[in-house]
Design an enzyme around this catalytic site. Structure first.
Site, PDB file in Angstrom:
ATOM      1  N   LEU A 178       0.806  -1.215   0.000  1.00 29.46           N
ATOM      2  CA  LEU A 178       0.000   0.000   0.000  1.00 29.46           C
ATOM      3  C   LEU A 178       0.849   1.279   0.000  1.00 29.46           C
ATOM      4  O   LEU A 178       1.932   1.324   0.584  1.00 29.46           O
ATOM      5  CB  LEU A 178      -0.926  -0.011   1.218  1.00 29.46           C
ATOM      6  CG  LEU A 178      -1.825  -1.252   1.328  1.00 29.46           C
ATOM      7  CD1 LEU A 178      -2.669  -1.185   2.610  1.00 29.46           C
ATOM      8  CD2 LEU A 178      -2.728  -1.404   0.117  1.00 29.46           C
TER       9      LEU A 178
ATOM     10  N   GLU B  55       0.365   5.929  -0.739  1.00 26.07           N
ATOM     11  CA  GLU B  55      -0.512   7.077  -0.453  1.00 26.07           C
ATOM     12  C   GLU B  55      -1.820   7.040  -1.249  1.00 26.07           C
ATOM     13  O   GLU B  55      -2.835   7.588  -0.800  1.00 26.07           O
ATOM     14  CB  GLU B  55       0.212   8.390  -0.767  1.00 26.07           C
ATOM     15  CG  GLU B  55       1.442   8.649   0.098  1.00 26.07           C
ATOM     16  CD  GLU B  55       1.075   9.047   1.520  1.00 26.07           C
ATOM     17  OE1 GLU B  55       0.078   9.751   1.682  1.00 26.07           O
ATOM     18  OE2 GLU B  55       1.785   8.601   2.448  1.00 26.07           O
TER      19      GLU B  55
ATOM     20  N   HIS C 294      -3.587   4.265  -2.035  1.00 24.24           N
ATOM     21  CA  HIS C 294      -4.491   3.407  -1.253  1.00 24.24           C
ATOM     22  C   HIS C 294      -4.927   4.133   0.023  1.00 24.24           C
ATOM     23  O   HIS C 294      -6.085   4.058   0.435  1.00 24.24           O
ATOM     24  CB  HIS C 294      -3.778   2.114  -0.842  1.00 24.24           C
ATOM     25  CG  HIS C 294      -3.278   1.277  -1.987  1.00 24.24           C
ATOM     26  ND1 HIS C 294      -1.942   1.169  -2.298  1.00 24.24           N
ATOM     27  CD2 HIS C 294      -3.938   0.508  -2.884  1.00 24.24           C
ATOM     28  CE1 HIS C 294      -1.798   0.355  -3.334  1.00 24.24           C
ATOM     29  NE2 HIS C 294      -2.989  -0.056  -3.713  1.00 24.24           N
TER      30      HIS C 294
ATOM     31  N   LYS D  56      -7.351   6.168 -10.745  1.00 26.98           N
ATOM     32  CA  LYS D  56      -6.111   5.716 -11.416  1.00 26.98           C
ATOM     33  C   LYS D  56      -6.433   4.584 -12.388  1.00 26.98           C
ATOM     34  O   LYS D  56      -5.907   4.523 -13.493  1.00 26.98           O
ATOM     35  CB  LYS D  56      -5.118   5.263 -10.341  1.00 26.98           C
ATOM     36  CG  LYS D  56      -4.089   4.265 -10.759  1.00 26.98           C
ATOM     37  CD  LYS D  56      -2.802   4.945 -11.097  1.00 26.98           C
ATOM     38  CE  LYS D  56      -1.801   4.059 -11.768  1.00 26.98           C
ATOM     39  NZ  LYS D  56      -1.668   2.720 -11.248  1.00 26.98           N
TER      40      LYS D  56
ATOM     41  N   LYS E 148       1.069   7.311  -8.302  1.00 31.70           N
ATOM     42  CA  LYS E 148       1.571   6.300  -7.359  1.00 31.70           C
ATOM     43  C   LYS E 148       1.033   4.938  -7.767  1.00 31.70           C
ATOM     44  O   LYS E 148      -0.128   4.804  -8.128  1.00 31.70           O
ATOM     45  CB  LYS E 148       1.127   6.629  -5.937  1.00 31.70           C
ATOM     46  CG  LYS E 148       1.734   7.915  -5.448  1.00 31.70           C
ATOM     47  CD  LYS E 148       1.962   7.887  -3.959  1.00 31.70           C
ATOM     48  CE  LYS E 148       2.518   9.236  -3.522  1.00 31.70           C
ATOM     49  NZ  LYS E 148       3.673   9.116  -2.655  1.00 31.70           N
ATOM     50  N   SER E 149       1.916   3.930  -7.688  1.00 26.31           N
ATOM     51  CA  SER E 149       1.528   2.566  -8.050  1.00 26.31           C
ATOM     52  C   SER E 149       2.463   1.587  -7.361  1.00 26.31           C
ATOM     53  O   SER E 149       3.660   1.854  -7.229  1.00 26.31           O
ATOM     54  CB  SER E 149       1.640   2.392  -9.572  1.00 26.31           C
ATOM     55  OG  SER E 149       1.611   1.031  -9.910  1.00 26.31           O
TER      56      SER E 149
HETATM   57  P1  AMP Z   1      -4.334  -2.117  -6.384  1.00 31.19           P
HETATM   58  O1  AMP Z   1      -3.775  -2.498  -5.061  1.00 31.19           O
HETATM   59  O2  AMP Z   1      -3.322  -1.629  -7.355  1.00 31.19           O
HETATM   60  O3  AMP Z   1      -5.264  -3.171  -6.949  1.00 31.19           O
HETATM   61  O4  AMP Z   1      -5.265  -0.852  -6.111  1.00 31.19           O
HETATM   62  C1  AMP Z   1      -6.289  -0.895  -5.165  1.00 31.19           C
HETATM   63  C2  AMP Z   1      -7.124   0.359  -5.306  1.00 31.19           C
HETATM   64  O5  AMP Z   1      -6.302   1.504  -5.098  1.00 31.19           O
HETATM   65  C3  AMP Z   1      -7.741   0.505  -6.701  1.00 31.19           C
HETATM   66  O6  AMP Z   1      -9.067   0.989  -6.575  1.00 31.19           O
HETATM   67  C4  AMP Z   1      -6.849   1.522  -7.352  1.00 31.19           C
HETATM   68  O7  AMP Z   1      -7.479   2.279  -8.369  1.00 31.19           O
HETATM   69  C5  AMP Z   1      -6.481   2.403  -6.172  1.00 31.19           C
HETATM   70  N1  AMP Z   1      -5.241   3.139  -6.451  1.00 31.19           N
HETATM   71  C6  AMP Z   1      -4.044   2.613  -6.828  1.00 31.19           C
HETATM   72  N2  AMP Z   1      -3.149   3.603  -7.055  1.00 31.19           N
HETATM   73  C7  AMP Z   1      -3.802   4.771  -6.821  1.00 31.19           C
HETATM   74  C8  AMP Z   1      -3.426   6.143  -6.900  1.00 31.19           C
HETATM   75  N3  AMP Z   1      -2.196   6.525  -7.257  1.00 31.19           N
HETATM   76  N4  AMP Z   1      -4.344   7.082  -6.579  1.00 31.19           N
HETATM   77  C9  AMP Z   1      -5.613   6.707  -6.229  1.00 31.19           C
HETATM   78  N5  AMP Z   1      -6.028   5.441  -6.136  1.00 31.19           N
HETATM   79  C10 AMP Z   1      -5.141   4.475  -6.436  1.00 31.19           C
END
Ligand code: AMP
Length: 281
Positions: free
Chosen positions: A33, A35, A37, A149, A184-185
């Site tokens: 996780l 910022e 998330h 995102k 962020k990713s």
């Molecule tokens: P993930 O863990 O990548 O599957 O993401 C879980 C949730 O967090 C998803 O709804 C994503 O769209 C959201 N998320 C991931 N990165 C961001 C970001 N930089 N800004 C906002 N939400 C994000």
């Protein structure tokens, strides 16, 4: 804050909360996780009495050549972030808790899953919709929070909830970015130093598109070309797609005369990154 691995335990707790009159917010994630998330969890905390975060790297949404085995994981750090952001429970199931060996039921949304990311990741949205359906049944929350995102994912989930009458409100949250504009990713950790610098080409190119839109450009092909030409300046970047689409159907748009989504996917080395913005007329 508690970490639960068991479906029955988390479902019973959420049901109990709802019986007691509490509202429940739910944030599904794959962990590692950041910022982005955190902003979802904080929003859920501000709008609900209780917050559940799921952390599950869902094997079903990864293609055979994708990064399932290398996907980053760190439950200890995630627990701290969740606790600080206001979560009450982390639901962290093992694969075998989520999928029976002879699991054979899938949720497939047609049309909008075949565009954009669906073209290069053909089984991705089937995996996402199936796991999110399961999670909504396991965590019967009032509201679920998703990031803009993943704009196509958000549209797909909204469609699924509408079509299948899930009793949950879907809330989209804005993209959180690094100081240099990179979204962020969890996958940013794959990038080498030079690749990380190159990754700014995504948000930088979208900014250029925003500029010409704000100056009045309404021809989508012109806007697309500005982005494509700008990304071409970065040697480490290889375009997967650059598209100007309708934000609900994900269908390509020719003229900007309503709200549009500009979505891009770019490979930086071996890492596939996505970014987007919505322009309202
Ligand atoms: P993930 O863990 O990548 O599957 O993401 C879980 C949730 O967090 C998803 O709804 C994503 O769209 C959201 N998320 C991931 N990165 C961001 C970001 N930089 N800004 C906002 N939400 C994000």
């Amino acid at each position: 804050m508690r970490v639960l691995n068991n479906i029955k335990e988390v479902r019973d707790q959420v049901k109990k909360w709802k019986y007691e009159g509490f509202t429940v917010g739910f944030v599904p994630t794959m962990g590692y996780l950041h910022e982005g998330h955190k902003s979802l969890i904080e929003r859920a905390f501000s709008e609900n009495d209780k917050v559940v975060v799921s952390i599950f790297v869902n094997p079903m949404q990864f293609g055979p050549k994708e990064d399932l085995s290398s996907y980053p994981r760190d439950l200890d750090a995630d627990s701290i972030l969740c606790g600080n952001a206001g979560a009450d429970i982390i639901f962290h199931p093992e694969d075998k808790e989520m999928y029976f060996e002879d699991f054979s039921t899938y949720v497939d949304i047609n049309g909008l899953t075949e565009e954009l990311c669906g073209k290069s990741r053909p089984i991705h949205f089937r995996g996402v919709c199936t796991v999110v359906s399961k999670l909504f049944n396991i965590v019967p929350a009032n509201r679920a929070y998703f990031g803009e995102k993943d704009a196509q994912q958000l549209a797909v989930i909204k469609r699924m909830v509408r079509d299948l009458n899930f009793d949950i409100e879907i809330i989209g949250c804005p993209i959180i970015r690094e100081e240099d504009g990179v979204a962020k990713s969890s996958r940013n950790t794959y990038l080498s130093e030079s690749e990380r610098k190159a990754a700014t080409i995504l948000s930088g190119s979208l900014e250029k598109a925003k500029d010409i839109l704000n100056m009045g450009e309404r021809n989508c092909e012109v806007i697309r070309k500005v982005i494509i030409d700008n990304i071409a300046k970065e040697k480490l970047a290889k375009i997967d797609y650059v598209q100007v689409v309708d934000g609900l159907s994900m269908k390509v748009v020719e003229k900007v005369n309503k709200s549009i989504l500009i979505a891009i996917a770019v490979n930086i080395g071996k890492t596939r990154l996505i970014d987007n913005f919505t322009f309202e007329v």
